[in-house]
Design a protein around this motif. Structure first.
Motif, PDB file in Angstrom:
ATOM      1  N   LEU A  75       0.822  -1.206   0.000  1.00 55.66           N
ATOM      2  CA  LEU A  75       0.000   0.000   0.000  1.00 55.66           C
ATOM      3  C   LEU A  75       0.857   1.258   0.000  1.00 55.66           C
ATOM      4  N   VAL A  76       1.948   1.236   0.761  1.00 58.32           N
ATOM      5  CA  VAL A  76       2.840   2.395   0.793  1.00 58.32           C
ATOM      6  C   VAL A  76       3.440   2.641  -0.586  1.00 58.32           C
ATOM      7  N   LEU A  77       3.917   1.569  -1.244  1.00 53.71           N
ATOM      8  CA  LEU A  77       4.465   1.712  -2.591  1.00 53.71           C
ATOM      9  C   LEU A  77       3.398   2.187  -3.576  1.00 53.71           C
ATOM     10  N   LEU A  78       2.158   1.702  -3.430  1.00 57.62           N
ATOM     11  CA  LEU A  78       1.078   2.131  -4.320  1.00 57.62           C
ATOM     12  C   LEU A  78       0.820   3.626  -4.171  1.00 57.62           C
ATOM     13  N   VAL A  79       0.833   4.104  -2.927  1.00 54.37           N
ATOM     14  CA  VAL A  79       0.618   5.533  -2.690  1.00 54.37           C
ATOM     15  C   VAL A  79       1.767   6.352  -3.264  1.00 54.37           C
ATOM     16  N   ILE A  80       3.010   5.903  -3.020  1.00 50.05           N
ATOM     17  CA  ILE A  80       4.176   6.674  -3.460  1.00 50.05           C
ATOM     18  C   ILE A  80       4.324   6.659  -4.977  1.00 50.05           C
ATOM     19  N   LEU A  81       4.128   5.493  -5.589  1.00 50.11           N
ATOM     20  CA  LEU A  81       4.400   5.341  -7.017  1.00 50.11           C
ATOM     21  C   LEU A  81       3.211   5.644  -7.911  1.00 50.11           C
ATOM     22  N   PHE A  82       1.988   5.697  -7.361  1.00 51.67           N
ATOM     23  CA  PHE A  82       0.810   5.931  -8.204  1.00 51.67           C
ATOM     24  C   PHE A  82       0.000   7.139  -7.759  1.00 51.67           C
ATOM     25  N   PHE A  83      -0.534   7.091  -6.544  1.00 55.48           N
ATOM     26  CA  PHE A  83      -1.469   8.141  -6.136  1.00 55.48           C
ATOM     27  C   PHE A  83      -0.796   9.506  -6.005  1.00 55.48           C
ATOM     28  N   LEU A  84       0.386   9.557  -5.407  1.00 57.66           N
ATOM     29  CA  LEU A  84       1.069  10.846  -5.274  1.00 57.66           C
ATOM     30  C   LEU A  84       1.446  11.433  -6.635  1.00 57.66           C
ATOM     31  N   PRO A  85       2.023  10.646  -7.578  1.00 59.75           N
ATOM     32  CA  PRO A  85       2.274  11.222  -8.912  1.00 59.75           C
ATOM     33  C   PRO A  85       1.011  11.707  -9.605  1.00 59.75           C
ATOM     34  N   VAL A  86      -0.092  10.956  -9.470  1.00 63.70           N
ATOM     35  CA  VAL A  86      -1.343  11.381 -10.108  1.00 63.70           C
ATOM     36  C   VAL A  86      -1.823  12.695  -9.515  1.00 63.70           C
ATOM     37  N   LEU A  87      -1.781  12.804  -8.205  1.00 66.07           N
ATOM     38  CA  LEU A  87      -2.189  14.053  -7.563  1.00 66.07           C
ATOM     39  C   LEU A  87      -1.260  15.201  -7.950  1.00 66.07           C
ATOM     40  N   PHE A 144      -2.146  16.271 -11.458  1.00 72.83           N
ATOM     41  CA  PHE A 144      -3.408  17.019 -11.450  1.00 72.83           C
ATOM     42  C   PHE A 144      -3.190  18.430 -10.898  1.00 72.83           C
ATOM     43  N   GLY A 145      -2.350  18.555  -9.875  1.00 76.71           N
ATOM     44  CA  GLY A 145      -2.056  19.878  -9.346  1.00 76.71           C
ATOM     45  C   GLY A 145      -1.347  20.754 -10.362  1.00 76.71           C
ATOM     46  N   ILE A 146      -0.377  20.186 -11.110  1.00 77.34           N
ATOM     47  CA  ILE A 146       0.333  20.955 -12.139  1.00 77.34           C
ATOM     48  C   ILE A 146      -0.615  21.353 -13.261  1.00 77.34           C
ATOM     49  N   ALA A 147      -1.612  20.504 -13.560  1.00 77.84           N
ATOM     50  CA  ALA A 147      -2.568  20.811 -14.626  1.00 77.84           C
ATOM     51  C   ALA A 147      -3.410  22.039 -14.315  1.00 77.84           C
ATOM     52  N   LEU A 148      -3.466  22.444 -13.069  1.00 76.51           N
ATOM     53  CA  LEU A 148      -4.236  23.635 -12.675  1.00 76.51           C
ATOM     54  C   LEU A 148      -3.379  24.897 -12.671  1.00 76.51           C
ATOM     55  N   THR A 149      -2.155  24.803 -13.194  1.00 76.30           N
ATOM     56  CA  THR A 149      -1.245  25.942 -13.190  1.00 76.30           C
ATOM     57  C   THR A 149      -0.758  26.222 -14.612  1.00 76.30           C
ATOM     58  N   ASP A 150      -0.015  27.316 -14.754  1.00 81.18           N
ATOM     59  CA  ASP A 150       0.597  27.663 -16.037  1.00 81.18           C
ATOM     60  C   ASP A 150       2.090  27.366 -16.046  1.00 81.18           C
ATOM     61  N   TRP A 151       2.524  26.423 -15.210  1.00 81.05           N
ATOM     62  CA  TRP A 151       3.959  26.161 -15.057  1.00 81.05           C
ATOM     63  C   TRP A 151       4.569  25.687 -16.360  1.00 81.05           C
ATOM     64  N   ALA A 171       0.309  18.429 -18.564  1.00 82.13           N
ATOM     65  CA  ALA A 171      -0.261  17.710 -17.426  1.00 82.13           C
ATOM     66  C   ALA A 171      -1.772  17.565 -17.565  1.00 82.13           C
ATOM     67  N   ALA A 172      -2.432  18.595 -18.098  1.00 84.92           N
ATOM     68  CA  ALA A 172      -3.876  18.504 -18.320  1.00 84.92           C
ATOM     69  C   ALA A 172      -4.197  17.418 -19.341  1.00 84.92           C
ATOM     70  N   VAL A 173      -3.396  17.324 -20.413  1.00 79.26           N
ATOM     71  CA  VAL A 173      -3.590  16.254 -21.390  1.00 79.26           C
ATOM     72  C   VAL A 173      -3.382  14.891 -20.733  1.00 79.26           C
ATOM     73  N   ALA A 174      -2.381  14.787 -19.849  1.00 78.20           N
ATOM     74  CA  ALA A 174      -2.117  13.524 -19.161  1.00 78.20           C
ATOM     75  C   ALA A 174      -3.288  13.123 -18.269  1.00 78.20           C
ATOM     76  N   VAL A 175      -3.898  14.098 -17.581  1.00 70.36           N
ATOM     77  CA  VAL A 175      -5.045  13.800 -16.717  1.00 70.36           C
ATOM     78  C   VAL A 175      -6.220  13.310 -17.561  1.00 70.36           C
ATOM     79  N   VAL A 176      -6.490  13.983 -18.672  1.00 70.24           N
ATOM     80  CA  VAL A 176      -7.583  13.555 -19.549  1.00 70.24           C
ATOM     81  C   VAL A 176      -7.285  12.166 -20.113  1.00 70.24           C
ATOM     82  N   PHE A 177      -6.039  11.944 -20.508  1.00 71.26           N
ATOM     83  CA  PHE A 177      -5.636  10.629 -21.029  1.00 71.26           C
ATOM     84  C   PHE A 177      -5.861   9.539 -19.988  1.00 71.26           C
ATOM     85  N   LEU A 178      -5.452   9.789 -18.742  1.00 73.09           N
ATOM     86  CA  LEU A 178      -5.634   8.803 -17.679  1.00 73.09           C
ATOM     87  C   LEU A 178      -7.118   8.524 -17.442  1.00 73.09           C
TER      88      LEU A 178
END
Length: 324
Positions: free
Chosen positions: A50-62, A65-72, A296-303
């Motif tokens: 579960l720890v690896l799932l959070v670190i390797l999947f959920f945190l990158p996805v979040l 998604f956070g970067i997709a809300l910015t103009d970075w 990042a927005a394209v990646a979120v839509v793709f996912l």
């Protein structure tokens, strides 16, 4: 004085007919302690995963998604929030719609082609009496090989003047084509390469499924009059391969959605947007154009598209699968 009558059900003694003895306080405590120990053992086993799932999947996805809300922009030292502006731009972008259509068409070609050819080759190898290991190794080799090296080999084969494909067509008196630079041929050619790459994986899984089918079922089919190979395939083989087929379908579909190497090496998304896939769009926007927020927005839509289509496919196929 007369003795008072006892009320029905008010006796403190357990009923002789119930057969249930109430637990004592030490027994209740021991049961709770066992339950706690079992829960701790379960969490200790599942915790690292579960720890690896959070670190390797959920945190990158979040994070994406956070970067997709910015103009970075990649490499920039500052950023600002743009809300859902990047997502509005994604759905209004003709290039994104073209890459989405190309991806869906590519998946629609690769998935059924891989499954049908993989099953056909598995049936042929299983019916062979000799050299089974050799045939398995030959067909599984493309899946194990590095796609970058294989893409370079395909580029040489498909060269418009000195490629073996066009040379063969010329010798047969057939018309040739610039396979990777023609909008009408580039996507089918990439689909052929995708089928070739995934064919060995599907074949191995189907071979494992064929070996798991009991011989008694074929004997029973022969007794019932299904002695032709087509009848045996329809009544025994295909129904028993249902779970394997579902697994192959989902895995190959995911791999088809994630295609990137062949596009990057062979076509760069061209000509025009004829071979551009969603994952290549994410790479191009994020690392070539440095529009990381938009990428990042394209990646979120793709996912989201991949997850939704995978769940729909699994649900539809699960209704047609017979589990034994």
């Amino acid at each position: 004085m007369s003795r008072p009558l006892a009320l029905s059900g008010a006796s403190d003694e357990p009923s002789a007919t119930s057969g249930v003895r109430p637990l004592t306080s030490p027994e209740v405590s021991a049961a709770r302690k066992r339950a706690i120990l079992e829960a701790l053992a379960a969490w200790s086993l599942a915790g690292p995963a579960l720890v690896l799932l959070v670190i390797l999947f959920f945190l990158p996805v979040l994070t994406v998604f956070g970067i997709a809300l910015t103009d970075w922009q990649f490499g920039a030292g500052s950023l600002s929030s743009v809300g859902l502006g990047n997502f509005h731009e994604v759905f209004a972008d003709e290039g994104f719609r073209a890459s989405l259509v190309n991806t869906l068409l590519y998946v629609a070609l690769v998935v059924p082609g891989t499954i049908l050819l993989g099953l056909a080759i598995a049936l042929l190898i299983e019916s062979s009496r000799s050299c089974r290991a050799f045939y398995r190794a030959i067909h599984f080799l493309p899946f194990m090989a590095t796609l970058t090296a294989m893409a370079i080999a395909w580029e040489a084969l498909l060269h418009p003047t000195i490629g073996l494909v066009n040379q063969t067509l010329v010798s047969l008196g057939l018309p040739t084509a610039n396979w990777l630079r023609d909008e009408s041929t580039v996507l089918p050619v990439l689909a052929v390469i995708g089928i070739w790459q995934n064919l060995g994986y599907a074949m191995v899984l189907f071979l494992a499924g064929l070996k798991a089918i009991p011989q008694d079922l074929y004997d029973a089919a022969d007794t019932d009059g299904a002695d032709l190979w087509l009848d045996r395939l329809r009544t025994v083989t295909l129904p028993m391969l249902g779970p394997v087929s579902m697994f192959v379908f989902i895995v190959v579909a995911l791999r088809a959605f994630e295609t990137f190497d062949a596009v990057q090496i062979l076509t760069q998304g061209g000509p025009g947007h004829a071979s551009e896939m969603l994952l290549f769009t994410v790479y191009r926007e994020s690392f070539q154009y440095l529009r990381t927020g938009y990428g990042a927005a394209v990646a979120v839509v793709f996912l989201g598209i991949v997850v939704a289509l995978t769940l729909i496919q699994a649900r539809v196929m699960d209704k047609k699968v017979h589990y034994q």
